[in-house]
Design an enzyme around this catalytic site. Structure first.
Site, PDB file in Angstrom:
ATOM      1  N   ASP A   1      -0.349  78.125  67.483  1.00  0.00           N
ATOM      2  CA  ASP A   1       0.467  77.626  68.589  1.00  0.00           C
ATOM      3  C   ASP A   1       0.263  78.426  69.875  1.00  0.00           C
ATOM      4  OD1 ASP A   1       1.500  75.954  66.690  1.00  0.00           O
ATOM      5  OD2 ASP A   1       3.598  76.457  67.067  1.00  0.00           O
TER       6      ASP A   1
ATOM      7  N   HIS B   1       0.009  82.230  65.799  1.00  0.00           N
ATOM      8  CA  HIS B   1      -0.020  82.079  67.263  1.00  0.00           C
ATOM      9  C   HIS B   1      -1.280  82.691  67.868  1.00  0.00           C
ATOM     10  CE1 HIS B   1       4.176  81.385  66.300  1.00  0.00           C
ATOM     11  NE2 HIS B   1       4.297  80.774  67.457  1.00  0.00           N
TER      12      HIS B   1
HETATM   13 ZN   LIG Z   1       5.271  77.793  70.666  1.00  0.00          ZN
END
Ligand SMILES: [Zn+2]
Length: 275
Positions: free
Chosen positions: A83, A228
């Site tokens: 992400d 992430h």
């Molecule tokens: Zn996010």
């Protein structure tokens, strides 16, 4: 025409009024027979508020509508998702690791970052990975009105189309937060809402070992793993730990016999009737 927007915030507002009314009724000893009606009204209001909030924030909860957090399957498949990118140099480093092990992944990108680094988005797509929409400014959609939600989603889709030529059909709301209106906007655009089942809180940079252990210990068949490669729209924090953890997670899970697939592929492995 009547257009009722069912928002978490308005439901919580209404419940707050009910709770306060209940407490006042109880305090003034109105309606005490046969039970303390006011107090129970307050308890009911608080319980409903907690229930609705959890429905909006828990990744696997489907009270407000269908989301995909994992897949029930007997096959040893998992999906890696990244992400908040694209975010140099970490997105490139993640892509290098994925390339080294011939592992596909899914990237939920932020529109503003796509606009800044379209070449990275194009590399993601050209190396066989899947792209998903993660809003334009990484905002909390529970606090945004319908028009803002629509803008966040549509402008990100446009940025992705500008970079790679096709629109994504997956979306992950920031923090996974959604309510009926958020889900409605996604459904109007035929976007599948993807959450996750394995989270290591890698964005807090707790150490490579911690990220690997938290991930590997929770993985099972059909898991969707959240990592992430980016850092919101701030793009300040290092993602070096995630890059190194990704390498070790892949090595460990490959050794355990798992196969890595994109989110699209893992959804085809679904063995329940809802699929
Ligand atoms: Zn996010």
């Amino acid at each position: 025409m009547f257009d009722i927007n069912i928002r978490l915030i308005s439901m919580l507002g209404l419940l707050t009024i009910i709770v306060l009314a209940g407490l006042i009724l109880d305090y003034r000893n109105v309606a005490t027979k046969p039970i303390r009606t006011g107090m129970w009204l307050a308890v009911l209001g608080i319980t409903a508020g907690i229930f609705l909030t959890l429905s909006a924030v828990l990744p696997e909860n489907e009270f407000f509508g269908r989301v995909f957090s994992q897949v029930r399957t007997t096959q040893k498949v998992v999906a890696l998702t990244f992400d908040d990118g694209p975010y140099p140099p970490y997105t490139e480093q993640v892509l290098d690791v994925l390339k080294e092990f011939h592992v596909p992944a899914t990237f939920f990108v932020i529109g503003e970052n796509v606009k800044k680094h379209p070449e990275l988005v194009s590399r993601i797509a050209s190396e066989g990975h899947q792209l998903g929409n993660h809003t334009y400014h990484h905002i909390d959609l529970l606090k945004a009105d319908r028009k803002v939600i629509v803008d966040e989603i549509d402008s990100t889709n446009q940025a992705i189309i500008a970079a790679v030529g096709t629109a994504p059909h997956l979306v992950r709301p920031p923090h996974g937060f959604r309510d009926p209106v958020v889900l409605e906007v996604m459904a109007e655009r035929s976007l599948k809402v993807v959450e996750w089942s394995v989270m290591s809180r890698d964005w807090t940079n707790p150490g490579v070992e911690v990220i690997v252990d938290r991930t590997v210990s929770k993985v099972k068949n059909g898991s969707i793993i959240l990592l992430h490669d980016g850092d919101g729209i701030a793009s300040q924090a290092s993602r070096a730990q995630t890059v190194e953890a990704t390498r070790r997670i892949i090595q460990t899970l490959l050794a355990q016999g798992y196969k890595f697939v994109t989110v699209d592929e893992i959804l085809t492995k679904m063995e329940d009737s809802k699929g």
